[in-house]
Design a protein around this motif. Structure first.
Motif, mmCIF file in Angstrom:
data_model
loop_
_atom_site.group_PDB
_atom_site.id
_atom_site.type_symbol
_atom_site.label_atom_id
_atom_site.label_comp_id
_atom_site.label_asym_id
_atom_site.label_seq_id
_atom_site.Cartn_x
_atom_site.Cartn_y
_atom_site.Cartn_z
ATOM 1 N N ALA A 1 0.827 -1.205 0.000
ATOM 2 C CA ALA A 1 0.000 0.000 0.000
ATOM 3 C C ALA A 1 0.857 1.249 0.000
ATOM 4 C CB ALA A 1 -0.920 -0.013 1.227
ATOM 5 N N CYS A 2 1.961 1.233 0.773
ATOM 6 C CA CYS A 2 2.876 2.373 0.797
ATOM 7 C C CYS A 2 3.492 2.579 -0.580
ATOM 8 C CB CYS A 2 3.961 2.157 1.842
ATOM 9 S SG CYS A 2 5.184 3.474 1.932
ATOM 10 N N ASP B 1 2.212 1.907 -3.363
ATOM 11 C CA ASP B 1 1.213 2.392 -4.295
ATOM 12 C C ASP B 1 0.823 3.847 -4.040
ATOM 13 O OD1 ASP B 1 1.052 0.115 -5.803
ATOM 14 O OD2 ASP B 1 -0.507 -0.794 -4.574
ATOM 15 N N THR B 2 1.009 4.338 -2.822
ATOM 16 C CA THR B 2 0.583 5.704 -2.512
ATOM 17 C C THR B 2 1.735 6.690 -2.448
ATOM 18 O OG1 THR B 2 0.686 5.208 -0.135
ATOM 19 C CG2 THR B 2 -1.432 4.892 -1.241
ATOM 20 N N ASP B 3 2.894 6.257 -1.968
ATOM 21 C CA ASP B 3 4.040 7.148 -1.846
ATOM 22 C C ASP B 3 4.995 6.878 -2.997
ATOM 23 O OD1 ASP B 3 6.071 8.801 -1.113
ATOM 24 O OD2 ASP B 3 6.769 7.561 0.555
ATOM 25 N N ARG B 4 4.784 7.577 -4.101
ATOM 26 C CA ARG B 4 5.586 7.325 -5.291
ATOM 27 C C ARG B 4 6.562 8.443 -5.603
ATOM 28 N NH1 ARG B 4 1.873 3.887 -9.531
ATOM 29 N NH2 ARG B 4 0.636 2.786 -7.973
#
Length: 279
Positions: A6-7, A9-12
């Motif tokens: 999830a990280c 996918d969100t912190d790119r």
């Protein structure tokens, strides 16, 4: 989806418009490294002088705030108004050696020299230009990033940053053959491992659609997007470990240079093509 995925996918590492954010800042420099950064500023000005020096930058773990005392090195980029001379390159090496000797908190100094014109030029737009605009933290002088575009995690960026891996392999083989001491093999294994993990990451970067300089995360992203190559994922994870904790074992260098490196170079050419030739 687990927490780590999830990280990812969100912190790119992207701005709201999808461009790559600049990493690092002077206020992120860990306390133990502040004196060496201040000394580096003075040393650079004293070495190159106001008439030759355009600007200077920090990059790597120190401005990202992840440096470890006694383990991390100090990485510097110096941009001169014109192409550096041989004498200036020698002076840069001597300045780096003096900083390394004076500060046990760092393990080595890498000082890159280039000209402002080259870094802003079309040939370097997606390599040296990207490096300055997204991976470097201004230390001295006017920031060249103000004259560069915003960058996206595209195949073009992948090709121009790491599409020349095949050219590095013969040089590494020669260096490995000449590395007869543990210290020499330690330094070579760290440098080679870093480059291979970064190349593995940029191989899959356009599919992930983001940017990271974290080597552990880079290795995990490679594994995630290359599920058909578990043996290569294991090698990239091992390379990430070697980049953090170098090894003097010749077998480690052989794995990196003779196994993982050639495979990555071939996959890279197939996926993104070959980096535009430099003069």
């Amino acid at each position: 989806m687990n927490e780590a995925t999830a990280c990812e996918d969100t912190d790119r590492g992207l701005a709201p418009d999808g461009t790559i954010l600049r990493e690092g800042a002077l206020d992120r420099v860990p306390g133990p490294f502040v004196p060496v950064v201040e000394a580096a500023r003075d040393r650079i000005v004293g070495t190159f002088g106001a008439t030759r020096l355009h600007s200077a930058y920090l990059y790597g773990s120190i401005p990202r705030g992840t440096a470890i005392p006694g383990v991390s090195d100090l990485d510097l980029l110096v941009a001169l108004h014109d192409a550096p001379t041989g004498a200036e390159r020698t002076a840069g090496e001597e300045a780096g050696a003096a900083l390394d000797a004076a500060f046990p908190v760092i393990d080595g100094v890498g000082l890159l020299l280039d000209s402002a014109g080259a870094l802003l030029g079309e040939v370097e737009r997606h390599d040296g230009g990207f490096f300055v605009a997204c991976l470097c933290t201004p230390l001295i002088g006017p920031d060249l990033a103000a004259q560069l575009p915003r960058y996206r995690p595209t195949s073009l960026l992948a090709r121009e940053t790491n599409g020349d891996l095949a050219l590095a392999l013969p040089r590494w083989r020669t260096m490995a053959a000449e590395a007869v001491t543990d210290e020499a093999r330690l330094r070579l294994s760290r440098g080679v491992a870093r480059r291979l993990v970064r190349t593995a990451f940029t191989l899959v970067m356009p599919r992930w659609g983001g940017w990271t300089s974290d080597l552990r995360r880079s290795a995990e992203l490679f594994a995630r997007f290359c599920p058909d190559h578990p043996e290569r994922a294991a090698q990239v994870r091992a390379a990430a470990g070697t980049a953090r904790t170098p090894s003097p074992d010749p077998a480690v260098l052989a794995m990196l240079i003779e196994s993982l490196g050639p495979w990555l170079a071939a996959e890279y050419t197939a996926a993104h093509g070959v980096k535009a030739p430099r003069p």
